[in-house]
Design a protein around this motif. Structure first.
Motif, PDB file in Angstrom:
ATOM      1  N   VAL A 182      40.932  42.694  70.807  1.00  0.00           N
ATOM      2  CA  VAL A 182      40.740  43.040  69.388  1.00  0.00           C
ATOM      3  C   VAL A 182      42.074  43.377  68.737  1.00  0.00           C
ATOM      4  CG1 VAL A 182      39.698  44.721  67.811  1.00  0.00           C
ATOM      5  CG2 VAL A 182      38.374  43.839  69.753  1.00  0.00           C
ATOM      6  N   THR A 183      42.289  42.816  67.568  1.00  0.00           N
ATOM      7  CA  THR A 183      43.491  43.117  66.790  1.00  0.00           C
ATOM      8  C   THR A 183      43.082  43.746  65.465  1.00  0.00           C
ATOM      9  OG1 THR A 183      44.746  41.290  67.760  1.00  0.00           O
ATOM     10  CG2 THR A 183      45.528  42.144  65.650  1.00  0.00           C
ATOM     11  N   VAL A 184      43.802  44.808  65.096  1.00  0.00           N
ATOM     12  CA  VAL A 184      43.567  45.500  63.829  1.00  0.00           C
ATOM     13  C   VAL A 184      44.804  45.333  62.943  1.00  0.00           C
ATOM     14  CG1 VAL A 184      43.217  47.748  62.733  1.00  0.00           C
ATOM     15  CG2 VAL A 184      42.004  47.180  64.841  1.00  0.00           C
ATOM     16  N   ALA A 185      44.579  45.004  61.685  1.00  0.00           N
ATOM     17  CA  ALA A 185      45.676  44.901  60.715  1.00  0.00           C
ATOM     18  C   ALA A 185      45.179  45.412  59.373  1.00  0.00           C
ATOM     19  CB  ALA A 185      46.161  43.464  60.591  1.00  0.00           C
ATOM     20  N   ASP A 186      46.016  46.222  58.738  1.00  0.00           N
ATOM     21  CA  ASP A 186      45.669  46.771  57.417  1.00  0.00           C
ATOM     22  C   ASP A 186      44.310  47.460  57.413  1.00  0.00           C
ATOM     23  OD1 ASP A 186      48.066  45.824  56.338  1.00  0.00           O
ATOM     24  OD2 ASP A 186      47.191  43.873  55.900  1.00  0.00           O
ATOM     25  N   GLY A 187      44.018  48.157  58.501  1.00  0.00           N
ATOM     26  CA  GLY A 187      42.802  48.959  58.556  1.00  0.00           C
ATOM     27  C   GLY A 187      41.516  48.193  58.755  1.00  0.00           C
ATOM     28  N   ARG A 188      41.595  46.944  59.228  1.00  0.00           N
ATOM     29  CA  ARG A 188      40.393  46.164  59.500  1.00  0.00           C
ATOM     30  C   ARG A 188      40.576  45.365  60.793  1.00  0.00           C
ATOM     31  NH1 ARG A 188      36.699  45.567  55.336  1.00  0.00           N
ATOM     32  NH2 ARG A 188      35.349  45.120  57.115  1.00  0.00           N
ATOM     33  N   VAL A 189      39.465  45.025  61.425  1.00  0.00           N
ATOM     34  CA  VAL A 189      39.506  44.129  62.581  1.00  0.00           C
ATOM     35  C   VAL A 189      39.705  42.711  62.069  1.00  0.00           C
ATOM     36  CG1 VAL A 189      38.161  43.101  64.449  1.00  0.00           C
ATOM     37  CG2 VAL A 189      38.140  45.579  64.115  1.00  0.00           C
ATOM     38  N   THR A 190      40.804  42.087  62.482  1.00  0.00           N
ATOM     39  CA  THR A 190      41.135  40.752  61.987  1.00  0.00           C
ATOM     40  C   THR A 190      41.056  39.675  63.067  1.00  0.00           C
ATOM     41  OG1 THR A 190      43.492  41.170  62.402  1.00  0.00           O
ATOM     42  CG2 THR A 190      42.642  41.657  60.183  1.00  0.00           C
ATOM     43  N   MET A 191      41.047  40.072  64.345  1.00  0.00           N
ATOM     44  CA  MET A 191      40.977  39.071  65.405  1.00  0.00           C
ATOM     45  C   MET A 191      40.102  39.562  66.550  1.00  0.00           C
ATOM     46  SD  MET A 191      44.004  36.959  67.407  1.00  0.00           S
ATOM     47  CE  MET A 191      44.755  38.353  68.244  1.00  0.00           C
ATOM     48  N   LEU A 192      39.268  38.657  67.056  1.00  0.00           N
ATOM     49  CA  LEU A 192      38.442  38.930  68.226  1.00  0.00           C
ATOM     50  C   LEU A 192      38.616  37.788  69.217  1.00  0.00           C
ATOM     51  CD1 LEU A 192      36.249  40.487  69.788  1.00  0.00           C
ATOM     52  CD2 LEU A 192      34.540  39.210  68.489  1.00  0.00           C
TER      53      LEU A 192
END
Length: 378
Positions: free
Chosen positions: A131-141
């Motif tokens: 899981v990747t988080v960017a700018d306060g949201r989950v952006t990649m799974l």
């Protein structure tokens, strides 16, 4: 530790017995980065952390016993703060809840849990690789080589900020859920080596926007979402992902959908008229085929749709065409018209003058073309 005044980075990784930090940490005036990774027994942070004026990064992933942060931290301007899952709030907390539901509740096979692990913080799954988080949201799974997964749960549609979904090597995966059609931000869908996948159709697997549009169209047809609930970007993808017949059928039942897709349906109708009615020679039909969906002409190589409009038409080597029908002027969003190798074409219609969006007109090897004058052909 307070004597290490020049220390700029301090990383304490998986110190699972660490319950408190010494107040002397407040004396590390040069400290810019403090990482407390998976310190699962840590229950509190000392207020003196607020005195670390140089601190720019504080990472607390996996500090699952931490109940709150000292208010003194609020005084650290420009601090990048990575909170443990239990202290995360707002949209990111909703994303984490969706991921846990995806793993624990909806995937009854247990395949996802077996693949990513049981940590309550999705950022810890597969040692931080899922899981990747960017700018306060989950952006990649990433569910790479989750080989026992046969069905991706519909909860995936709740990850509204997801831009990348990697399912490479999910060799038992048979179908994607139509909830994929809710992912307006999705720009990359990796399906390589998903050898059992049959839905959506294989011809869409390399085009994320067509896949999203195809799935969203099914949601609309089944009444599971309304047009008002779907972002315009996805509705544009619906035009790319659905057949002309399905789009027309839904438009006949749903006035809101009809309004949104009016321009695209008009473009398709114009192309059919250009081919069937106005080109009395039959040259265009002989060249592109008889399919009612223009996007299928020449196995998808003749017509391009972008943002819900026809933007490119290719009539490459349509050698029997002598006159391009004036209907071409009705394709208001057309940016590229390729007539290369139309060796019998004598004249372009003046209706070309209506194509305000046209930026490229390819006329190479149109050896019979005399109108407009040759000096304009470039």
């Amino acid at each position: 530790i307070g004597e290490l005044g020049a220390l700029t980075e301090l990383r304490l990784l998986e110190c699972t017995s660490l319950a408190v930090l010494p107040d002397a940490i407040g004396e590390l005036g040069a400290l810019t980065e403090l990482v407390l990774y998976n310190c699962s027994s840590l229950t509190t942070l000392p207020a003196v952390i607020g005195e670390l004026g140089a601190l720019t990064t504080l990472v607390l992933y996996g500090c699952s016993s931490l109940e709150k942060l000292p208010t003194a931290i609020d005084g650290l301007k420009g601090l990048t703060l990575e909170l443990p899952a239990q202290l995360v709030t707002g949209p990111l907390a909703e994303d984490f809840a969706a991921l846990r539901k995806l793993r624990d509740d909806d995937d009854t096979s247990g395949a996802i849990k077996e693949s990513v692990g049981e940590d309550e913080d999705p950022r810890m799954w597969r040692e931080g690789r899922s899981v990747t988080v960017a700018d306060g949201r989950v952006t990649m799974l990433v569910l790479y080589e989750c080989t026992k997964l046969t069905a991706l749960p519909a909860t995936i549609g709740e990850l509204k900020a997801l831009t990348i979904l990697n399912l490479i090597g999910c060799s038992s995966l048979v179908a994607l859920p139509d909830a994929i059609g809710k992912l307006a931000a999705l720009t990359m869908l990796e399906l390589r080596d998903c050898s059992s996948l049959t839905y959506p159709p294989k011809e869409m697997h390399g085009n994320v926007h067509k896949t999203v549009g195809f799935c969203c169209l099914k949601l609309l047809e089944d009444g599971k979402v309304s047009v008002a609930d779907v972002k315009k970007s996805i509705l544009n993808h619906v035009v790319s992902g659905g057949t002309a017949e399905r789009i027309d059928a839904l438009a006949s039942k749903d006035s809101a959908f009809a309004d949104i897709t009016e321009s695209a349906r008009a473009d398709f109708a114009t192309l059919r008229k250009l081919r069937d009615d106005d080109d009395t020679s039959g040259a265009i039909k002989e060249s592109v085929g008889e399919d009612e969906d223009p996007r299928m002409w020449r196995e998808g190589r003749s017509v391009t749709v972008a943002d819900g409009r026809v933007t490119m038409l290719v009539l490459y080597e349509c050698t029997k065409l002598t006159a391009l029908p004036a209907t071409i002027g009705e394709l208001k969003a057309l940016t590229i018209l390729n007539l290369i190798g139309c060796s019998s074409l004598v004249a372009l219609p003046d209706a070309i003058g209506k194509l305000a969006a046209l930026t490229m007109l390819e006329l190479r090897d149109c050896s019979s073309l005399t109108y407009p004058p040759k000096e304009m052909h470039g």
